[in-house]
Design an enzyme around this catalytic site. Structure first.
Site, short mmCIF file in Angstrom:
data_model
loop_
_atom_site.label_atom_id
_atom_site.label_comp_id
_atom_site.label_asym_id
_atom_site.label_seq_id
_atom_site.Cartn_x
_atom_site.Cartn_y
_atom_site.Cartn_z
N LYS A 87 -9.91 -1.96 0.06
CA LYS A 87 -8.76 -1.74 -0.83
C LYS A 87 -7.75 -0.86 -0.11
CE LYS A 87 -8.57 -1.36 -5.84
NZ LYS A 87 -9.00 -0.53 -6.96
O1 G3P Z 1 -8.66 -0.45 -10.02
C1 G3P Z 1 -7.49 0.27 -10.18
C2 G3P Z 1 -6.87 0.26 -11.56
O2 G3P Z 1 -7.48 -0.66 -12.38
C3 G3P Z 1 -6.68 1.61 -12.15
O3 G3P Z 1 -6.46 1.61 -13.54
O4 G3P Z 1 -6.40 2.81 -15.70
O5 G3P Z 1 -6.25 4.12 -13.56
O6 G3P Z 1 -4.35 2.72 -14.30
P1 G3P Z 1 -5.83 2.87 -14.31
#
Ligand code: G3P
Length: 228
Positions: A87
C-alpha cells in the site's frame, strides 16, 4: 462486488473469514496501531494475517517517504508472503515506485486517493488496486460517493495493460463508514469495498432480519409447545 475487511485485528479477520465471503484484507498504520502492535512486530503481524488469509490479497502499508524507500519496502514486504499487496499513498514519490514494482510483478494498492486524476495517474503507473476514500469526504461535508463515482467512471474508460489479464486495476471503495456506503459502492460498480468489521457485521444483521428471526423463534416455541 468483492468484500475486503479493513482491519489489522486478527480475531476480526478470522471471524470475517469464517463467514466465507472475504476476498481480502486492507490494513493501514492507524489500524495496526489499534491492535497495540509495535513497529518491530509489524512484519511478523502482517505475516500472520497473510497466513490466516492464504490466497486472499492482504495490503500492508509502506512507511517510506522516498521512491527508493518505497521500492525497497515493496520488495521486502512482498517477500513476506505471496499474497501481500504493497500500500502506497498517491504522491510524486509513489508513482515511480509503483511503476518499478509493477514491472517486477509486485502489486501496489494506491491509497489516499481523493480525485479522479489521482486515480488515473495511479492506474497509468501500474497500481493493481486503487483506493478512493468515501468517508473522509463526508467528514468535511463533501460528497464521498459522488467522488467515488467520478473515479470509477474515469478509470473504467480505459485499458492500462499492467494487470488487464487479472482484471486490474480494481477500484476499492475505502473509508467505508456505513451500510449505505457499501450499497452506494456496489451501485456505482466498485470492484471491491473494504469494510470495517462492525460495518460488515451490520451488513449481515439488518434490524428487521433480527426482529423477524426473533418472531420465528417465538413461533417455533409455540409450535413446539403445542406438540408437547
Ligand atoms: O484502508 C483505509 C481506509 O479505509 C481508512 O478509513 O475510516 O480511516 O477514513 P477511515
Amino acid at each position: 462486488m468483492k468484500f475486503f475487511i479493513d482491519t489489522a485485528n486478527l480475531e476480526e479477520i478470522e471471524t470475517a473469514k469464517s463467514w466465507g465471503v472475504l476476498a481480502g484484507v486492507t490494513t493501514n498504520p492507524s489500524l495496526y496501531a489499534k491492535t497495540g502492535g509495535k513497529l518491530s512486530g509489524f512484519e511478523g503481524h502482517m505475516q500472520k494475517i497473510c497466513k490466516a488469509c492464504e490466497g486472499l490479497a492482504v495490503s500492508a502499508e509502506s512507511q517510506a517517504k522516498t521512491t527508493e524507500g518505497m521500492i525497497e519496502d515493496g520488495r521486502r514486504l512482498s517477500a513476506l508472503a505471496p499474497n501481500i499487496v504493497i500500500k502506497l499513498p498517491i504522491c510524486e514519490e509513489s508513482l515511480p515506485a509503483t511503476r518499478t514494482l509493477a514491472e517486477e510483478g509486485v502489486r501496489v494498492n494506491m491509497t489516499l486517493v481523493f480525485s479522479a486524476p489521482q486515480a488515473l495517474l495511479a492506474a497509468r503507473a501500474g497500481a493493481r488496486y486503487i483506493s478512493p476514500f468515501i468517508g473522509r469526504f463526508d467528514d468535511i461535508g463533501d460528497d464521498g460517493t459522488g467522488q467515488l463515482e467520478q473515479v470509477i467512471r474515469c478509470v473504467k474508460n480505459y485499458k492500462y495493460g499492467w494487470w488487464d489479464e487479472e482484471g486490474g486495476p480494481e477500484i476499492i471503495a475505502a473509508s467505508v463508514r456505513s451500510v449505505n456506503h457499501v450499497t452506494q459502492a456496489a451501485l456505482l460498480g466498485a470492484d471491491i469495498a473494504t469494510v470495517p468489521f462492525a460495518t460488515l457485521r451490520k451488513c449481515i444483521r439488518h434490524p428487521l432480519t433480527v426482529e423477524g428471526r426473533a418472531k420465528f423463534d417465538a413461533d417455533w416455541a409455540k409450535v413446539a409447545g403445542g406438540q408437547a
